[in-house]
Scaffold this active site. Sequence first.
Site, PDB file in Angstrom:
ATOM      1  N   ASP A  80      19.549  -3.444   3.307  1.00 37.39           N
ATOM      2  CA  ASP A  80      18.221  -3.089   2.805  1.00 37.39           C
ATOM      3  C   ASP A  80      17.312  -2.625   3.953  1.00 37.39           C
ATOM      4  OD1 ASP A  80      16.439  -2.539   0.788  1.00 37.39           O
ATOM      5  OD2 ASP A  80      15.717  -4.581   0.591  1.00 37.39           O
ATOM      6  N   HIS A 131      17.981   0.203  -8.560  1.00 38.14           N
ATOM      7  CA  HIS A 131      17.210  -0.458  -7.511  1.00 38.14           C
ATOM      8  C   HIS A 131      15.890  -0.952  -8.100  1.00 38.14           C
ATOM      9  CE1 HIS A 131      14.601  -0.914  -4.023  1.00 38.14           C
ATOM     10  NE2 HIS A 131      15.696  -1.052  -3.307  1.00 38.14           N
TER      11      HIS A 131
HETATM   12  C1  1DF Z   1      10.609  -3.888  -0.289  1.00 38.37           C
HETATM   13  C2  1DF Z   1      11.873  -4.445  -0.470  1.00 38.37           C
HETATM   14  C3  1DF Z   1      10.400  -2.544  -0.611  1.00 38.37           C
HETATM   15  C4  1DF Z   1      12.911  -3.675  -0.959  1.00 38.37           C
HETATM   16  C5  1DF Z   1      11.452  -1.778  -1.080  1.00 38.37           C
HETATM   17  O1  1DF Z   1      11.307  -0.475  -1.434  1.00 38.37           O
HETATM   18  C6  1DF Z   1      12.740  -2.321  -1.188  1.00 38.37           C
HETATM   19  C7  1DF Z   1       9.522  -4.701   0.212  1.00 38.37           C
HETATM   20  C8  1DF Z   1       9.990   0.050  -1.582  1.00 38.37           C
HETATM   21  O2  1DF Z   1       9.795  -5.676   0.937  1.00 38.37           O
HETATM   22  O3  1DF Z   1       8.363  -4.399  -0.077  1.00 38.37           O
HETATM   23  O4  1DF Z   1      13.750  -1.519  -1.476  1.00 38.37           O
HETATM   24  N1  1DF Z   1      14.129  -4.334  -1.272  1.00 38.37           N
HETATM   25  O5  1DF Z   1      15.071  -3.748  -1.825  1.00 38.37           O
HETATM   26  O6  1DF Z   1      14.199  -5.599  -1.125  1.00 38.37           O
HETATM   27 MN    MN Z   2      15.934  -2.043  -1.406  1.00 35.23          MN
END
Ligand code: 1DF
Ligand code: MN
Length: 351
Positions: free
Chosen positions: A314, A188
């Site tokens: 997500d 991730h």
């Molecule tokens: C965000 C996006 C944050 C995802 C995430 O984990 C995350 C974000 C802190 O929008 O700040 O898992 N993502 O996977 O797109």
């Molecule tokens: Mn994510």
Amino acid sequence: MTHALNTGGDHGYLRIATEEAFATREQIDAYLRMVRAGTADRGMTSLWGFYAQSPSQRATQIIDRLLDLGDQRLADMDATGIDVAILSFTSPGVQPLLDMAEAKVMVTRANDHLADCCAAHPTRFVGMTSIAPQDPDWSAAEIRRGTGDLGFRGVMVNSHTQGEYLDDPKFDPIFRALADTGQPLYIHPSTPPDAMIGPMLEAGLDGAIFGFGVETGMHLLRLITIGIFDRYPDLQIIVGHMGEALPYWLYRLDYMHQAGVRSQRYERMKPLQKSIRDYMRSNVCVTTSGMAWEPAIKFAQSVLGEDRVMYAMDYPYQYVADEVRTHDLLDISDTAKRKLMQTNAERVFRL
Ligand code: 1DF
Ligand code: MN
């Protein structure tokens, strides 16, 4: 675009969401402490300085949803027709923690808590094992505990660990444990390490908008080019966000990789048994997290094969009902849609 988003599969498939995040209060408190003490890296200061402190609706709602592994999450899944959520400890997990003992205690508690919540809702929740790669041998043991005692499926790593990447030979015990247990590794995103983040941060591009994908795509490429799949031919690695752009790059990656190998330009760049494209088609799966976009989904399916693209929401970062509808309405065969939404995840995570 409106149609009912029911759970139960009456439209021909179950919806299994594969990159769904949760947090613990002590995790967020630890991030905030590091941000305030100035011991967080620039990426965590940007990302968690925002989510843990901002009064904005986005930040407060996401924190509330991250912390809930019960009624609120189930209600949100019901409202968007998500049958099963494959849950993981939100990024960057305990990977930035400087005190290794604290990191291991915290991630153990997170895994135990997740196991309890999965046991309470066994038809809706599946857990992934989180680790503290700072201690590779301990992480290998935690992978075995997660897979055995806790009933988890898959292992989550939030990309780099304090600037170090999994192709470093010191992380080999983690791959050995994945091979022994037959578990897939989900890489991730995390914010880029300090060595990489400068110009991105300056432009507000360090997070999920772009920096995440650049950093995580590079992580997977580092593993492929070091020959991880020659060493572990059965290993399966999952990345989100439609493959962190790699499917779109494959032609150029293979051309330039082969040119680099032939000319012996880099000591580290050794001949591999297969092309990067072929590893992507045999050892990598991608998910649609944050990328509910028909052209990109069809492109990934055509390049990687229908068996290698899986649905993800997500949650709670991108909790959007219309994006579920986008998947339901894709102009692809019923067989391909069922693979995307349900059966690929069942196969890859061995549900
Ligand atoms: C965000 C996006 C944050 C995802 C995430 O984990 C995350 C974000 C802190 O929008 O700040 O898992 N993502 O996977 O797109
Ligand atoms: Mn994510």
